[in-house]
Enzyme design. Sequence first.
Site, PDB file in Angstrom:
ATOM      1  N   LYS A 104       0.790  -1.192  -0.054  1.00 34.55           N
ATOM      2  CA  LYS A 104       0.036  -0.004   0.029  1.00 34.55           C
ATOM      3  C   LYS A 104       0.870   1.156   0.013  1.00 34.55           C
ATOM      4  O   LYS A 104       1.966   1.166   0.611  1.00 34.55           O
ATOM      5  CB  LYS A 104      -0.872  -0.077   1.385  1.00 34.55           C
ATOM      6  CG  LYS A 104      -1.978   1.292   1.398  1.00 34.55           C
ATOM      7  CD  LYS A 104      -2.995   0.905   2.428  1.00 34.55           C
ATOM      8  CE  LYS A 104      -3.824   1.786   2.611  1.00 34.55           C
ATOM      9  NZ  LYS A 104      -4.681   1.577   4.065  1.00 34.55           N
ATOM     10  N   SER A 185      -9.527   1.568   3.107  1.00 33.56           N
ATOM     11  CA  SER A 185      -8.687   2.424   2.315  1.00 33.56           C
ATOM     12  C   SER A 185      -7.752   1.524   1.443  1.00 33.56           C
ATOM     13  O   SER A 185      -7.122   2.181   0.472  1.00 33.56           O
ATOM     14  CB  SER A 185      -8.044   3.471   2.939  1.00 33.56           C
ATOM     15  OG  SER A 185      -7.065   2.913   3.926  1.00 33.56           O
ATOM     16  N   SER A 209      -9.917  -0.694   6.900  1.00 35.08           N
ATOM     17  CA  SER A 209      -9.228  -0.548   5.956  1.00 35.08           C
ATOM     18  C   SER A 209      -8.705  -1.891   5.493  1.00 35.08           C
ATOM     19  O   SER A 209      -8.247  -1.818   3.870  1.00 35.08           O
ATOM     20  CB  SER A 209      -8.358   0.653   5.875  1.00 35.08           C
ATOM     21  OG  SER A 209      -8.960   1.831   5.892  1.00 35.08           O
TER      22      SER A 209
END
Length: 517
Positions: A104, A185, A209
């Site tokens: 990420k 996210s 997330s």
Amino acid sequence: MDIALLLLVSATIFGLSHNAEGSPFSFREAAVRDIRIALDHNRLTSRELVEFYLKQIRGLNPVLNAVIEVNPDALCLADKADRDRRAKKPGSVTGLAGIPILLKDNIATKDKLNTTAGSCALLRSVVPQDAGVVKKLRRAGAIILGKASMTEWAAYRSPGVPNGWNARRGQGVNPYHKYATSCGSSTGSATSVAANMVAVTLGTETSGSILCPSSVNSVVGIKPTVGLTSRAGVVPISPRQDSVGPICRTVSDAVYVLDAIVGFDPDDAVATKKASKYIPRGGYLQFLKSDGLKGKRLGILRCSFVGFSNSSEALNAFEPHFHILRQRGAVLVDITETARFDSIVSSMFNDQFTAMRVEFKLALNAYLQQLITSPVRSLADVIVFNKKHTKLEKIEEYGQDNFEEAEKTNGIGRVERELLHNLTGASKIGFEKLMKDYKLDALVTPAPNIVYAISAGGYPGINVPAGYDTDGTPYGISFGGLKGSEAKLIEIAYDFEQATKIRKPPPLLRNHIKTYN
Ligand SMILES: *[C@@H]1O[C@H](CO)[C@@H](O)[C@H](O)[C@H]1NC(C)=O
Ligand SMILES: *[C@@H]1O[C@H](CO)[C@@H](O)[C@H](O)[C@H]1NC(C)=O
Ligand SMILES: *[C@@H]1O[C@H](CO)[C@@H](O)[C@H](O)[C@H]1NC(C)=O
């Protein structure tokens, strides 16, 4: 949703059989264990693997927006991994050695890749070193393939920022259904691994997330107990809640990654020292057991948590799964006194966001100040940057409300200490008491609803694919437990996954491509 039917047609595309030494390697949905065997038997090289995933990214990323940057050194790293493996005794290379991973974009790497949490404000910032988890991945021999896209600033800028959107890469797209949310996210991590653009990925979670994008992308996500994995070098929201964990196609793959990243890190010393007592000797692979559900007590809350769309409908849809859990030997426990728990969890869920406003400003400022160079050095600078680049950052459409609220806070004083004290107390008399009163090994919910019970207190959770809506949108089932209960959660999730094998790869992406060409 017709789960019973889906169970009948559930796909079983899990790469090679384990004894098939001579058979050709299949790249499609290749699992870490199969890659490991193929590499060790010289039926595959890391270079071939990286070339395959780069090709997948070139083909699919223009549509899915799942990858924000590809590592220009990925092929060199693959060649080095191949040389290193050949230099060693056959079979002596283990774990993630030579296996590509996407991170990420809020996880720092000290290489040619940028670390920006999706924001243009962090472009050209230079990190002092690899994040703690990245150091461990490199030590394990994993190949950093690139950075996965994400909801900008891990969805903390403003509630108006759409799931999976950031100013650098644009809107992430769900590979199963282009109008479904990709959730956030850790959107790009979940989407890229779902669409076979990489072997495994890392995401981060503060409140949902990892578990939410895993659920809607039909993949497995593990949100570890806070501190089990280092947060050093990760663009933060709240050190009290932030956690780094794997997002992968199978429980087994996720466990390979978890084994590589857990443990003490001097740069996140207090939390990782405290949580390292939970790490079992010999790692987590030993908990991939075919009888993992036997004797496990799983709690079902037949009440509406905050955010449950309609719990009775959700619970009906999950009846076939509850049946399987029972068949595999689990004891399902109906939680009856739910009202008290419900009210504690709702107030906690709100309080965590109040606490986060204060924590975010402190943590982000500390992160920005340790950078070698950076166009922004404080939350105030980021707000100004966004105001200067309103078009680029879509400030008029999506806002930066949370940033502005957080900027008004003034550190941890008497009121904040009381709030944090209340939060800790609420975890003890809420989730922990419930688990102990009913002698539970885990709570089970339609994914990702477990988040409401586990996020504020730093507890672990895992999501496993559980089915597909009539329009093809995936949904998961999630299990959460007390701190350090990862081993139990893995046993439960693995047995459920093996008994159901619901995950299927995204359908050829035809719909998407037609539209986008
Ligand atoms: C990092 O960002 C800079 C500035 O936009 C860009 O030139 C560079 O290509 C990026 N690095 C990678 C690996 O994409
Ligand atoms: C949830 O669904 C049930 C049955 O479909 C219905 O009776 C109930 O009123 C619904 N509850 C809410 C809060 O929508
Ligand atoms: C903490 O909890 C007490 C008792 O419920 C409450 O009166 C108080 O307002 C709470 N403090 C904060 C800062 O939320």
